[in-house]
Write a protein that holds these residues in place. Structure first.
Motif, short mmCIF file in Angstrom:
data_model
loop_
_atom_site.label_atom_id
_atom_site.label_comp_id
_atom_site.label_asym_id
_atom_site.label_seq_id
_atom_site.Cartn_x
_atom_site.Cartn_y
_atom_site.Cartn_z
N ALA A 11 0.81 -1.10 0.06
CA ALA A 11 0.00 -0.03 0.04
C ALA A 11 0.76 1.22 -0.15
CB ALA A 11 -0.84 0.01 1.21
N THR A 12 1.82 1.31 0.93
CA THR A 12 2.78 2.34 0.90
C THR A 12 3.27 2.51 -0.60
OG1 THR A 12 3.31 2.03 3.13
CG2 THR A 12 4.97 3.18 2.10
N PHE A 13 3.95 1.80 -1.14
CA PHE A 13 4.47 2.11 -2.20
C PHE A 13 3.86 2.29 -3.48
CE2 PHE A 13 8.03 -0.04 0.39
CZ PHE A 13 8.80 1.14 0.15
N ALA A 17 4.13 5.76 -5.77
CA ALA A 17 4.88 5.55 -6.72
C ALA A 17 5.03 6.74 -7.64
CB ALA A 17 4.03 4.41 -7.70
N ALA A 18 3.97 7.57 -7.68
CA ALA A 18 4.21 8.64 -8.57
C ALA A 18 5.43 9.51 -8.31
CB ALA A 18 2.73 9.43 -8.94
N ASP A 19 5.39 9.62 -6.89
CA ASP A 19 6.39 10.69 -6.56
C ASP A 19 7.61 10.08 -5.98
OD1 ASP A 19 5.53 13.23 -6.51
OD2 ASP A 19 4.38 13.17 -4.43
N PRO A 81 1.86 -2.94 -8.08
CA PRO A 81 1.47 -2.93 -9.56
C PRO A 81 1.77 -1.30 -10.29
CG PRO A 81 -0.20 -3.72 -8.62
CD PRO A 81 0.76 -3.55 -7.42
N ASN A 82 1.83 -0.40 -9.46
CA ASN A 82 1.83 1.17 -9.62
C ASN A 82 3.20 1.22 -10.00
OD1 ASN A 82 -0.96 1.36 -9.32
ND2 ASN A 82 -0.48 2.95 -7.62
N MET A 83 4.16 0.84 -9.37
CA MET A 83 5.74 0.66 -9.63
C MET A 83 6.08 0.12 -10.65
SD MET A 83 7.33 2.34 -7.07
CE MET A 83 7.60 2.77 -5.48
#
Ligand SMILES: C[S@@+](CC[C@H](N)C(=O)[O-])C[C@H]1O[C@@H](n2cnc3c(N)ncnc32)[C@H](O)[C@@H]1O
Length: 280
Positions: A11-13, A17-19, A81-83
C-alpha cells in the motif's frame, strides 16, 4: 485529531509510486551505484549476464545497469502494480528488459536463472524476508553474485521529517514511519538471513549516502507536496506553516552540499546503508 497509521509495504509503495523518484532523494540510486561497484569487482556485468532487479520500484537499479551495459538481459519485478506500471513507461519497449508484477517471496523463474541478482532496499519491506532470501538463492546460478541492501539509519526521518512533525504537533507521537521491522536496521541480521537462505560467502558492509535534491528548497517542497496527500492531510494551514519552516530549518542544520548520483551538486542529509553481497 486523527493519527496517521503505518501502512503495509505494498500500500505504501503503490501510493507513493508517482512521487517515488523525487521522494527517495537519490538515496537508493547512490546505494545502488556502490553495490554495483562491489558486484562488478567480483563478477563484472557484461552482455552475457542475466540480471534480476528484484523489488525494482521504478527501476533505479535497471537504469544504472543499462547505462553501463545497454544490451544486458534484465528482469525487473515488484509486488506493487503502480511501480511496475511506471517502470514499464520507462523501459517497457526494450527487448532486453522484462517487467512483471511479482512478489519477492515467490519468484516465477526457474532455479539457477541469474548471474546477478540485486534487491536494493526491497527485502526490508518483504512480508516474509526469509522466503525472499531463499528465492534469491534458488534463482541465482552457481558462480553468481547477489546483493541485498537495507538502511541502518534513516537520516531523512531522524534528522528532518520527524523533528518537523514534533514542531508542528508536539503532543502527537511520531507515526510517519516506513513499514520496516526493527531488525532490518541491524547489518548482522541482514547477513544472517542471507546465510540461512543458503549462501556461504556473505560479505556485510555499510555505506553512507545522502538523501537530497538540487536545492534544499526543492527537497522541502517535494516532501510537503507529497505529505499533503497522506500524513499532512488533516494539518491546519498554521500547522503546515510550522511543519514546513521546521523541515527547512532541519535540512539546513543537518544537511550539507554534496555531489548527487547524477554528478550535479545538491543538498542532502546522510543515510546509512547496509550492503550484503553474497556469492553462490
Ligand atoms: C524503497 S523501494 C526500492 C525500489 C528500488 N529497488 C530502488 O532501489 O529504488 C522498495 C520496493 O520494494 C517493493 N516491495 C515491497 N515488498 C515487496 C515484496 N514482498 N516483493 C516484491 N517487492 C516488494 C515495493 O513495492 C517498493 O517498490
Amino acid at each position: 485529531m486523527s493519527q496517521p497509521q503505518p501502512m503495509d509495504g505494498t500500500a505504501t509503495f503503490n501510493q507513493m509510486a508517482a512521487d517515488y523518484d523525487a521522494l527517495i532523494g537519490g538515496a537508493t540510486r547512490a546505494l545502488c551505484q556502490h553495490v554495483l561497484t562491489l558486484m562488478n569487482a567480483i563478477k563484472p556485468i557484461d552482455t552475457s549476464s542475466v540480471v534480476l532487479d528484484n523489488a525494482c520500484g521504478t527501476c533505479v537499479v535497471t537504469a544504472e545497469i543499462l547505462s553501463e551495459t545497454p544490451d544486458v538481459r534484465l528482469h525487473a519485478v515488484d509486488v506493487a502494480p503502480n511501480m511496475v506500471q511506471l517502470a514499464k513507461a520507462k523501459f517497457g519497449d526494450r527487448d532486453n528488459v522484462r517487467l512483471a508484477v511479482m512478489p519477492g517471496e515467490q519468484l516465477d523463474f526457474p532455479d539457477d536463472t541469474f548471474t546477478h541478482s540485486v534487491t536494493n532496499l526491497g527485502i526490508l519491506f518483504f512480508e516474509a524476508p526469509d522466503k525472499g532470501a531463499r528465492e534469491i538463492y534458488r534463482t541465482l546460478q552457481p558462480g553468481g553474485v547477489a546483493a541485498v541492501t537495507s538502511w541502518a539509519r534513516l537520516g531523512n526521518f531522524e534528522d528532518a521529517i520527524n523533528p518537523a512533525q514534533r514542531a508542528a504537533r508536539p503532543n502527537e507521537p511520531v507515526l510517519h514511519k516506513l513499514p520496516i521491522k526493527p531488525e532490518w536496521f541491524d547489518a548482522e541480521h541482514a547477513g544472517r538471513v542471507m546465510r540461512e537462505a543458503g549462501f556461504q560467502d556473505v560479505r556485510v558492509s555499510t555505506k553512507q549516502v545522502r538523501y537530497g535534491a538540487a536545492t534544499r528548497e526543492s527537497l522541502v517542497s517535494v516532501i510537503v507536496r507529497s505529505g499533503r496527500q497522506t500524513f499532512l492531510k488533516d494539518y491546519t494551514e498554521e500547522e503546515l506553516k510550522v511543519y514546513e519552516a521546521a523541515l527547512d530549518q532541519a535540512m539546513e542544520t543537518k544537511g550539507a552540499r554534496y555531489t548527487m548520483p547524477d554528478g550535479n551538486q545538491g543538498w542532502g542529509v546522510t543515510m546509512d546503508g547496509i550492503v550484503v553481497v553474497c556469492c553462490k
